[in-house]
Design a protein around this motif. Structure first.
Motif, PDB file in Angstrom:
ATOM      1  N   THR A  27       7.141  -5.235  -4.448  1.00 23.51           N
ATOM      2  CA  THR A  27       5.703  -5.402  -4.256  1.00 23.51           C
ATOM      3  C   THR A  27       5.162  -6.455  -5.211  1.00 23.51           C
ATOM      4  O   THR A  27       4.394  -7.341  -4.811  1.00 23.51           O
ATOM      5  CB  THR A  27       4.970  -4.065  -4.450  1.00 23.51           C
ATOM      6  OG1 THR A  27       5.427  -3.142  -3.463  1.00 23.51           O
ATOM      7  CG2 THR A  27       3.466  -4.223  -4.323  1.00 23.51           C
ATOM      8  N   SER A  28       5.575  -6.381  -6.455  1.00 23.53           N
ATOM      9  CA  SER A  28       5.144  -7.356  -7.451  1.00 23.53           C
ATOM     10  C   SER A  28       5.593  -8.760  -7.067  1.00 23.53           C
ATOM     11  O   SER A  28       4.827  -9.727  -7.175  1.00 23.53           O
ATOM     12  CB  SER A  28       5.708  -6.968  -8.814  1.00 23.53           C
ATOM     13  OG  SER A  28       5.382  -7.923  -9.774  1.00 23.53           O
ATOM     14  N   ALA A  29       6.826  -8.886  -6.610  1.00 25.20           N
ATOM     15  CA  ALA A  29       7.349 -10.196  -6.206  1.00 25.20           C
ATOM     16  C   ALA A  29       6.559 -10.756  -5.032  1.00 25.20           C
ATOM     17  O   ALA A  29       6.206 -11.934  -5.007  1.00 25.20           O
ATOM     18  CB  ALA A  29       8.829 -10.075  -5.845  1.00 25.20           C
ATOM     19  N   GLY A  62       7.159  -7.838   2.366  1.00 21.82           N
ATOM     20  CA  GLY A  62       6.127  -8.727   1.834  1.00 21.82           C
ATOM     21  C   GLY A  62       4.788  -8.500   2.504  1.00 21.82           C
ATOM     22  O   GLY A  62       3.747  -8.475   1.849  1.00 21.82           O
ATOM     23  N   ARG A  63       4.793  -8.302   3.808  1.00 13.13           N
ATOM     24  CA  ARG A  63       3.558  -8.033   4.545  1.00 13.13           C
ATOM     25  C   ARG A  63       2.959  -6.699   4.100  1.00 13.13           C
ATOM     26  O   ARG A  63       1.757  -6.563   3.958  1.00 13.13           O
ATOM     27  CB  ARG A  63       3.811  -8.010   6.051  1.00 13.13           C
ATOM     28  CG  ARG A  63       4.258  -9.306   6.643  1.00 13.13           C
ATOM     29  CD  ARG A  63       3.125 -10.225   6.943  1.00 13.13           C
ATOM     30  NE  ARG A  63       2.263  -9.564   7.928  1.00 13.13           N
ATOM     31  CZ  ARG A  63       1.011  -9.911   8.139  1.00 13.13           C
ATOM     32  NH1 ARG A  63       0.486 -10.885   7.469  1.00 13.13           N
ATOM     33  NH2 ARG A  63       0.286  -9.280   9.038  1.00 13.13           N
ATOM     34  N   ARG A  64       3.812  -5.717   3.904  1.00  7.25           N
ATOM     35  CA  ARG A  64       3.335  -4.399   3.455  1.00  7.25           C
ATOM     36  C   ARG A  64       2.670  -4.511   2.106  1.00  7.25           C
ATOM     37  O   ARG A  64       1.604  -3.972   1.867  1.00  7.25           O
ATOM     38  CB  ARG A  64       4.492  -3.408   3.406  1.00  7.25           C
ATOM     39  CG  ARG A  64       4.072  -2.033   2.940  1.00  7.25           C
ATOM     40  CD  ARG A  64       5.280  -1.092   2.864  1.00  7.25           C
ATOM     41  NE  ARG A  64       4.861   0.206   2.428  1.00  7.25           N
ATOM     42  CZ  ARG A  64       4.663   0.539   1.148  1.00  7.25           C
ATOM     43  NH1 ARG A  64       4.840  -0.337   0.187  1.00  7.25           N
ATOM     44  NH2 ARG A  64       4.283   1.761   0.838  1.00  7.25           N
ATOM     45  N   ALA A  65       3.297  -5.251   1.185  1.00  6.06           N
ATOM     46  CA  ALA A  65       2.729  -5.433  -0.152  1.00  6.06           C
ATOM     47  C   ALA A  65       1.378  -6.134  -0.087  1.00  6.06           C
ATOM     48  O   ALA A  65       0.440  -5.760  -0.783  1.00  6.06           O
ATOM     49  CB  ALA A  65       3.702  -6.221  -1.036  1.00  6.06           C
ATOM     50  N   ALA A  66       1.274  -7.156   0.759  1.00  9.37           N
ATOM     51  CA  ALA A  66       0.012  -7.889   0.895  1.00  9.37           C
ATOM     52  C   ALA A  66      -1.068  -6.980   1.487  1.00  9.37           C
ATOM     53  O   ALA A  66      -2.230  -7.014   1.083  1.00  9.37           O
ATOM     54  CB  ALA A  66       0.211  -9.108   1.776  1.00  9.37           C
ATOM     55  N   ARG A  67      -0.694  -6.156   2.426  1.00  5.67           N
ATOM     56  CA  ARG A  67      -1.638  -5.245   3.068  1.00  5.67           C
ATOM     57  C   ARG A  67      -2.157  -4.196   2.094  1.00  5.67           C
ATOM     58  O   ARG A  67      -3.301  -3.788   2.145  1.00  5.67           O
ATOM     59  CB  ARG A  67      -0.962  -4.563   4.270  1.00  5.67           C
ATOM     60  CG  ARG A  67      -1.902  -3.775   5.146  1.00  5.67           C
ATOM     61  CD  ARG A  67      -1.220  -3.226   6.385  1.00  5.67           C
ATOM     62  NE  ARG A  67      -0.245  -2.210   6.065  1.00  5.67           N
ATOM     63  CZ  ARG A  67       1.052  -2.297   6.268  1.00  5.67           C
ATOM     64  NH1 ARG A  67       1.579  -3.362   6.833  1.00  5.67           N
ATOM     65  NH2 ARG A  67       1.879  -1.313   5.941  1.00  5.67           N
ATOM     66  N   LEU A  68      -1.297  -3.777   1.166  1.00  2.00           N
ATOM     67  CA  LEU A  68      -1.683  -2.751   0.205  1.00  2.00           C
ATOM     68  C   LEU A  68      -2.309  -3.302  -1.065  1.00  2.00           C
ATOM     69  O   LEU A  68      -2.715  -2.560  -1.930  1.00  2.00           O
ATOM     70  CB  LEU A  68      -0.454  -1.904  -0.163  1.00  2.00           C
ATOM     71  CG  LEU A  68       0.166  -1.124   1.001  1.00  2.00           C
ATOM     72  CD1 LEU A  68       1.416  -0.405   0.521  1.00  2.00           C
ATOM     73  CD2 LEU A  68      -0.813  -0.141   1.609  1.00  2.00           C
ATOM     74  N   ALA A  69      -2.365  -4.657  -1.160  1.00  2.00           N
ATOM     75  CA  ALA A  69      -2.922  -5.271  -2.366  1.00  2.00           C
ATOM     76  C   ALA A  69      -4.402  -4.940  -2.491  1.00  2.00           C
ATOM     77  O   ALA A  69      -5.113  -4.882  -1.492  1.00  2.00           O
ATOM     78  CB  ALA A  69      -2.733  -6.784  -2.305  1.00  2.00           C
ATOM     79  N   PRO A  70      -4.848  -4.718  -3.719  1.00  2.00           N
ATOM     80  CA  PRO A  70      -6.278  -4.443  -3.902  1.00  2.00           C
ATOM     81  C   PRO A  70      -7.108  -5.652  -3.491  1.00  2.00           C
ATOM     82  O   PRO A  70      -6.714  -6.790  -3.725  1.00  2.00           O
ATOM     83  CB  PRO A  70      -6.413  -4.157  -5.390  1.00  2.00           C
ATOM     84  CG  PRO A  70      -5.114  -4.443  -6.020  1.00  2.00           C
ATOM     85  CD  PRO A  70      -4.102  -4.703  -4.949  1.00  2.00           C
ATOM     86  N   ALA A  71      -8.245  -5.408  -2.893  1.00  2.00           N
ATOM     87  CA  ALA A  71      -9.110  -6.496  -2.409  1.00  2.00           C
ATOM     88  C   ALA A  71      -9.886  -7.137  -3.538  1.00  2.00           C
ATOM     89  O   ALA A  71     -10.111  -6.635  -4.560  1.00  2.00           O
ATOM     90  CB  ALA A  71     -10.063  -5.953  -1.373  1.00  2.00           C
TER      91      ALA A  71
END
Length: 71
Positions: A27-29, A62-71
């Motif tokens: 997720t960090s990557a 990568g898509r999952r991580a971007a989707r879960l990223a704080p806005a």
């Protein structure tokens, strides 16, 4: 035939800790890389854990991580 296994709580705890660490690394990557480079960053992070991901698998993570990223 019934499966035979011994439930070992410590093993479950260790496995959860490892999975959480792996998830945090990819997720960090993914979040640190530009969107076009996220799959490569995820692949490299996973490789550090001894896990080889295809480009498609890395893209999904990568898509999952971007989707879960704080806005």
């Amino acid at each position: 035939m019934e499966p035979v296994y011994d439930f070992v709580p410590a093993a479950l705890d260790s496995t959860r800790r490892l999975l959480d660490g792996f998830r945090a690394a990819i997720t960090s990557a993914a979040r640190a890389a530009p969107p076009a480079m996220a799959p490569l960053a995820v692949q490299r992070a996973a490789a550090g854990w001894g896990i080889n991901l295809t480009v498609a698998e890395a893209w999904i993570h990568g898509r999952r991580a971007a989707r879960l990223a704080p806005a």
